[in-house]
Design an enzyme around this catalytic site. Structure first.
Site, mmCIF file in Angstrom:
data_model
loop_
_atom_site.group_PDB
_atom_site.id
_atom_site.type_symbol
_atom_site.label_atom_id
_atom_site.label_comp_id
_atom_site.label_asym_id
_atom_site.label_seq_id
_atom_site.Cartn_x
_atom_site.Cartn_y
_atom_site.Cartn_z
ATOM 1 N N LYS A 58 0.820 -1.213 0.000
ATOM 2 C CA LYS A 58 0.000 0.000 0.000
ATOM 3 C C LYS A 58 0.859 1.271 0.000
ATOM 4 C CE LYS A 58 -3.898 -2.171 2.375
ATOM 5 N NZ LYS A 58 -4.797 -2.141 3.556
ATOM 6 N N HIS A 122 -15.351 -19.048 1.437
ATOM 7 C CA HIS A 122 -14.550 -20.175 1.901
ATOM 8 C C HIS A 122 -14.868 -21.401 1.062
ATOM 9 C CE1 HIS A 122 -12.506 -18.420 5.326
ATOM 10 N NE2 HIS A 122 -13.641 -17.851 5.706
ATOM 11 N N ILE A 124 -16.385 -24.134 1.484
ATOM 12 C CA ILE A 124 -17.752 -24.650 1.466
ATOM 13 C C ILE A 124 -18.663 -23.808 0.576
ATOM 14 C CG2 ILE A 124 -18.527 -23.382 3.521
ATOM 15 C CD1 ILE A 124 -20.059 -25.951 4.312
ATOM 16 N N ASN A 125 -18.408 -22.495 0.486
ATOM 17 C CA ASN A 125 -19.199 -21.629 -0.384
ATOM 18 C C ASN A 125 -18.928 -21.930 -1.855
ATOM 19 O OD1 ASN A 125 -18.068 -19.328 1.963
ATOM 20 N ND2 ASN A 125 -20.170 -20.031 1.970
ATOM 21 N N ASP A 152 -10.590 -25.590 -2.248
ATOM 22 C CA ASP A 152 -9.358 -24.849 -1.970
ATOM 23 C C ASP A 152 -8.154 -25.432 -2.705
ATOM 24 O OD1 ASP A 152 -10.513 -22.988 -0.347
ATOM 25 O OD2 ASP A 152 -9.701 -23.741 1.526
#
Length: 260
Positions: A58, A122, A124-125, A152
């Protein structure tokens, strides 16, 4: 090693990105992991074969260091949601202008476009949106996720490795890098091609948990053993099923020789 001489810059993230970079390192690539200032270690424990440095992207100075590093690298692996790298002035159009041979690999949950592209998620989503979660679970129970391995690591990390490898190969012909958009929803859906292609066959015609390969068959499931552990049985083909029946029948005839 197949990737000897390849320099990879990995921007720190969670499980899928570190796994992808670790695979590249395992096959000979030099991997430099760029951590956020204040980070002490890789929480995913997937830092094997890597070096690391801390940069605040940043800040102009940190971003400039990353640009110089990418100018002599082969691969950049970034795990941020859509638009983050562009906001930092580190998008592919800028870094590939500095280094046209750079392979810019983007590993996200939902991809670079669409209504979910800027949202967090995540395993599961991603598994649910791919459709695969609806197929995993026992009859009469809720679907359940098989740890966080499928979306993942398989649909995300490993599919990104495949994209990077293909881009490296293509570069030997064109001399140019590529932008790879690897995301866990589409990667998992692609991995499940067999599931959808055979959906109307006898393999999956029953509801979840009642089919041959999802725990609905007595010859392809798990059983609790007498010692409190479990055993897996997979005897789909007739010759293996016959051996299973013979083995079970033998145990019934000679119960004193049971091991479970």
């Amino acid at each position: 090693m197949a990737l000897q001489g390849i320099l990879v810059v990995e921007l720190a993230g969670l499980a899928p990105g570190p796994f992808c970079a670790m695979v590249l390192a395992d096959f000979g690539a030099r991997v430099v992991r760029v951590e956020r200032p204040g980070s002490h270690y890789d929480v995913s424990r997937l830092g094997r074969g890597k070096r690391s440095l801390a940069l605040d992207l940043k800040q102009p100075r940190g971003a400039a260091v990353l640009r110089r590093l990418c100018a002599r690298s082969d691969v950049l692996l970034e795990p941020f949601r859509s638009g983050v790298m562009e906001k930092l002035q580190l998008g592919p159009e800028i870094l590939q202008r500095d280094n046209p041979r750079l392979i810019y690999a983007r590993l996200t949950g939902f991809g670079q476009s669409g209504s979910f592209s800027r949202l967090a998620g995540h395993d599961i989503n991603y598994l649910a949106l791919s459709g695969v979660l609806s197929k995993i679970g026992r009859n009469g129970e809720n679907p359940y996720a098989p740890l966080n391995l499928l979306a993942d690591f398989a649909g995300g990390g490993l599919m990104c490795v495949l994209g990077i490898m293909m881009a490296l190969f293509e570069r030997t012909r064109s001399g140019k890098g590529q932008v790879i958009d690897a995301n866990m929803v589409e990667g998992t859906a692609y991995l499940s091609s067999f599931l959808w292609k055979t959906q109307k066959s006898s393999l999956w015609e029953a509801p979840r948990g009642q089919n041959i390969l999802d725990g609905g068959a007595p010859f392809y499931t798990t059983y609790r053993t007498a010692d409190g552990e479990f055993m897996a049985v997979g005897a789909v083909e007739p010759q293996f099923y016959e051996l299973l029946i013979k083995g079970c029948w033998g145990m019934l005839q000679f119960p004193s020789q049971k091991t479970a």
